[in-house]
Every structure is written in C-alpha cells, then in structure tokens.
Design a protein around this motif. Structure first.
Motif, PDB file in Angstrom:
ATOM      1  N   VAL A 221       2.348   3.220   6.051  1.00  0.00           N
ATOM      2  CA  VAL A 221       1.661   2.357   5.087  1.00  0.00           C
ATOM      3  C   VAL A 221       0.483   1.663   5.769  1.00  0.00           C
ATOM      4  O   VAL A 221       0.616   1.118   6.872  1.00  0.00           O
ATOM      5  CB  VAL A 221       2.636   1.305   4.513  1.00  0.00           C
ATOM      6  N   SER A 222      -0.675   1.704   5.118  1.00  0.00           N
ATOM      7  CA  SER A 222      -1.873   1.101   5.710  1.00  0.00           C
ATOM      8  C   SER A 222      -2.471  -0.020   4.870  1.00  0.00           C
ATOM      9  O   SER A 222      -3.368  -0.719   5.336  1.00  0.00           O
ATOM     10  CB  SER A 222      -2.939   2.178   5.960  1.00  0.00           C
ATOM     11  N   PHE A 223      -1.987  -0.175   3.639  1.00  0.00           N
ATOM     12  CA  PHE A 223      -2.467  -1.308   2.836  1.00  0.00           C
ATOM     13  C   PHE A 223      -1.325  -1.846   1.984  1.00  0.00           C
ATOM     14  O   PHE A 223      -0.405  -1.120   1.609  1.00  0.00           O
ATOM     15  CB  PHE A 223      -3.670  -0.929   1.977  1.00  0.00           C
ATOM     16  N   PHE A 224      -1.404  -3.136   1.706  1.00  0.00           N
ATOM     17  CA  PHE A 224      -0.382  -3.810   0.920  1.00  0.00           C
ATOM     18  C   PHE A 224      -1.042  -4.523  -0.257  1.00  0.00           C
ATOM     19  O   PHE A 224      -2.096  -5.161  -0.106  1.00  0.00           O
ATOM     20  CB  PHE A 224       0.372  -4.835   1.771  1.00  0.00           C
TER      21      PHE A 224
ATOM     22  N   THR B 270       3.163 -11.280  14.267  1.00  0.00           N
ATOM     23  CA  THR B 270       3.976 -10.081  14.472  1.00  0.00           C
ATOM     24  C   THR B 270       3.129  -8.912  14.952  1.00  0.00           C
ATOM     25  O   THR B 270       3.528  -8.172  15.857  1.00  0.00           O
ATOM     26  CB  THR B 270       4.710  -9.712  13.169  1.00  0.00           C
ATOM     27  N   CYS B 271       1.964  -8.736  14.364  1.00  0.00           N
ATOM     28  CA  CYS B 271       1.089  -7.637  14.782  1.00  0.00           C
ATOM     29  C   CYS B 271       0.570  -7.859  16.201  1.00  0.00           C
ATOM     30  O   CYS B 271       0.455  -6.909  16.988  1.00  0.00           O
ATOM     31  CB  CYS B 271      -0.065  -7.479  13.790  1.00  0.00           C
TER      32      CYS B 271
ATOM     33  N   GLU C 262      -2.456  -2.972  14.867  1.00  0.00           N
ATOM     34  CA  GLU C 262      -3.593  -3.397  14.047  1.00  0.00           C
ATOM     35  C   GLU C 262      -3.080  -4.002  12.755  1.00  0.00           C
ATOM     36  O   GLU C 262      -2.068  -3.543  12.194  1.00  0.00           O
ATOM     37  CB  GLU C 262      -4.484  -2.197  13.705  1.00  0.00           C
ATOM     38  N   LEU C 263      -3.768  -5.002  12.256  1.00  0.00           N
ATOM     39  CA  LEU C 263      -3.387  -5.594  10.985  1.00  0.00           C
ATOM     40  C   LEU C 263      -3.653  -4.609   9.850  1.00  0.00           C
ATOM     41  O   LEU C 263      -4.662  -3.889   9.862  1.00  0.00           O
ATOM     42  CB  LEU C 263      -4.181  -6.875  10.723  1.00  0.00           C
ATOM     43  N   PRO C 264      -2.776  -4.563   8.864  1.00  0.00           N
ATOM     44  CA  PRO C 264      -3.049  -3.726   7.690  1.00  0.00           C
ATOM     45  C   PRO C 264      -4.028  -4.443   6.763  1.00  0.00           C
ATOM     46  O   PRO C 264      -4.305  -5.639   6.921  1.00  0.00           O
ATOM     47  CB  PRO C 264      -1.669  -3.631   7.032  1.00  0.00           C
ATOM     48  N   THR C 265      -4.544  -3.729   5.798  1.00  0.00           N
ATOM     49  CA  THR C 265      -5.364  -4.355   4.752  1.00  0.00           C
ATOM     50  C   THR C 265      -4.436  -5.004   3.730  1.00  0.00           C
ATOM     51  O   THR C 265      -3.504  -4.367   3.244  1.00  0.00           O
ATOM     52  CB  THR C 265      -6.253  -3.306   4.056  1.00  0.00           C
TER      53      THR C 265
ATOM     54  N   GLN D  22      -9.453 -12.898  10.816  1.00  0.00           N
ATOM     55  CA  GLN D  22      -9.827 -11.491  11.005  1.00  0.00           C
ATOM     56  C   GLN D  22      -8.795 -10.532  10.380  1.00  0.00           C
ATOM     57  O   GLN D  22      -8.402  -9.534  10.975  1.00  0.00           O
ATOM     58  CB  GLN D  22     -10.020 -11.182  12.491  1.00  0.00           C
ATOM     59  N   ILE D  23      -8.381 -10.854   9.167  1.00  0.00           N
ATOM     60  CA  ILE D  23      -7.434 -10.033   8.419  1.00  0.00           C
ATOM     61  C   ILE D  23      -8.222  -9.171   7.423  1.00  0.00           C
ATOM     62  O   ILE D  23      -8.952  -9.712   6.585  1.00  0.00           O
ATOM     63  CB  ILE D  23      -6.424 -10.905   7.652  1.00  0.00           C
TER      64      ILE D  23
END
Length: 310
Positions: free
Chosen positions: A177-180, A201-202, A208-211, A272-273
């Motif tokens: 999963v890359s975006f929520f 957590t990241c 890397e943070l997800p979108t 920076q999210i």
C-alpha cells in the motif's frame, strides 16, 4: 498523472468521491444520473475519482441507523459502463473479505485493464468471517502490481481509541500500500496525533512516509450530522454545537472544512508528509453537491498558494 504523483510522493493531490446509484434504479435512470455526474466533473481539476462500495454496517453498532440502508450498484460496473468518457483514473473500493481469491484475481485483472486502482476495505461487521484475508488480497494484487498502486483506508478515530493506526498503516505498507484515504476529518486533533505517530513509526523503521489523502465533506443537515456520527466520525463538542446552532448548517460546514484543510496543509508541509484531499459527495441534494464542487475549487486554490499544485 495520479500514478506518477503517488509514486513520486508528490503532495497536492485532489480526488473526488462518489457512491454509485442504488441497485434498484432502472437502467435508464442510471444513465441520467451518470450524465449529470459527468457534467459536473468534466471540467473539475481532479487527479482521480473514487467510487465507494456501499455496505450495510447496521450490525456494527446497536444504534439505529439514521437513514435506511439501500444497496448500491457495483462501483466497478458503474465506473466502467457509465463513466468511461471521464478520462481520469478511477479508484474502486472493495471489501476483499467478501470474495474468494479467484474472484478477487479476476476483479483486479479487470481493474488493470481499465487503468483503475483498488482500495481494499474491511468487512461490514466484526463478526463477519472473511472469505479472503486482507494479507491474502494484497498478495493477489502483487501479481498485477506493475504500473499500478493500491490504497487503503485510515481512521483517525480508531487511533484515538486503540493508539495503533500508525502500526496498521505500516503493516499495509509492507503489503504494497502506498496511499491512504482517511475517513472524513472533522477532528483536527485526532488527525494530527495519528500523523505524528505515523511520522515517528516511519522514522524508527526507516520507511518512507506514504501519501495521506484526507477526506473532506460538507454537512447539509442535522440528520446528515447524525449519520456521520453513526458512521463513527467524531465531531468535537464545539464543532458540533457550531453546526447545530448555525442558521445555515451547510454554509457553516463548508467554512469549517476549509479551515480544517488549511490547517492540514500547514501541518503536512511542516512535517514533510505527502498529502492530498478527497472531497466526498454522497448526498443527493443539489445544494450539497454544489457545495462539494465549491470545496474542490477552493482547496485547489489553497494548494496552489502553498506551491504544491500547478
């Protein structure tokens, strides 16, 4: 393109979310609804269209449902048969646990053929025994993952209670999963705390943070507000009182959600999210539909002023 923006962690995404017509709607009426939907979206500057899967969640709670449940058309069928002329990516929700592995495999294949993207959601009630688990569904998706992305739902309200939404998100990221897409945001503190914990957590796992795409919606009536709460959306006491005591609850809610969007933009830029917004339009009243279009246009301007959208 939506795919590129997700893969490059670009902020400033704009999505629009709708539900399909009710399943009992005659085909000729479905065509009319689709034409109206296309007419209001054709000139809207959005990156993708979300089509929700409508589930009966009545067994999730003992509280009476404010509106009666009415089954809707399958979101993939509605998008592929009636909205194909809208040349933007479609994001299709599906409760993976209600389908067999082979059914999911065929469905994902149809999605990829149409350049659609999936979001797997949970089953409608805790006592429903899934046919296919979410990890199994994600593994099936991986067979089709080239030139594709998959999303998931995140719920700040759940994090406020269980304190583990960041870990849930990380687990889903480990499955691709890359975006929520969030549940509708009306409580900024809930959303911010979830994001703070996600960042920690990241960082600790060197991921890397997800979108994160925040769902924003207007509230057009007291009954709608009751339904939002029934769905599990938390409205802080002051927010709820302002809406209930306003002379025009729809106008007040638009002002409110635009302020929420502004604060989320500032917060995500500071931390920076990668972020975006999904403006939800599931009401049938003309005034609420028009309000959703107005919200899209105003948030677009906000994103442009903050340098995250052209």
């Amino acid at each position: 393109m939506f795919l590129d923006k997700i893969n490059t962690k670009s902020s400033g995404l704009l999505l629009y979310g709708i539900t399909p017509p009710k399943s009992e709607t005659p085909p000729e009426k479905v065509s009319i609804i689709a034409e109206k939907t296309l007419a209001r979206l054709i000139d809207l500057d959005i990156d993708a269209l979300i089509i929700y899967d409508v589930q009966d969640e009545s067994t999730r709670t003992t509280e009476e449902r404010p509106f009666p449940f009415l089954a809707a058309l399958d979101p993939f069928d509605f998008a592929s048969q009636y909205l194909s002329s809208l040349q933007i990516p479609k994001i299709i929700y599906r409760p993976a646990g209600k389908f067999s592995k082979e059914e999911l495999r065929q469905w994902i294949g149809h999605l990829k053929h149409n350049s659609f993207y999936p979001v797997f959601v949970g089953v409608p009630s805790p006592d429903f025994k899934p046919i296919t688990s979410l990890p199994e569904a994600y593994e099936i998706w991986r067979e089709f993952s080239e030139e594709s992305v998959i999303g998931a739902v995140t719920i700040p309200e759940r994090h406020a209670v269980l304190k583990d939404e960041d870990q849930r998100m990380l687990d889903k990221m480990n499955h691709g999963v890359s975006f929520f897409v969030s549940q509708c945001v009306f409580d900024l503190d809930y959303a911010k705390q979830m994001l703070i914990d996600l960042v920690k957590t990241c960082e600790s796992t060197k991921r890397e943070l997800p979108t994160v795409i925040f769902t924003i919606t207007a509230c057009g009536s007291k009954k709608t507000l009751q339904f939002m709460e029934w769905l599990g959306i938390h409205l802080p006491v002051a927010v709820k009182e302002n809406l209930l005591n306003s002379e025009n609850i729809l106008a007040e809610s638009v002002t409110l959600v635009l302020q929420i969007a502004k604060e989320l933009i500032d917060f995500c830029k500071t931390n920076q999210i990668p972020f975006g917004f999904n403006i939800e339009s599931v009401a049938i009243r003309k005034e609420e539909i028009e309000a959703s279009i107005d919200i899209v246009n105003q948030i677009k301007v906000m994103l442009q002023e903050n340098g995250v959208r052209a």
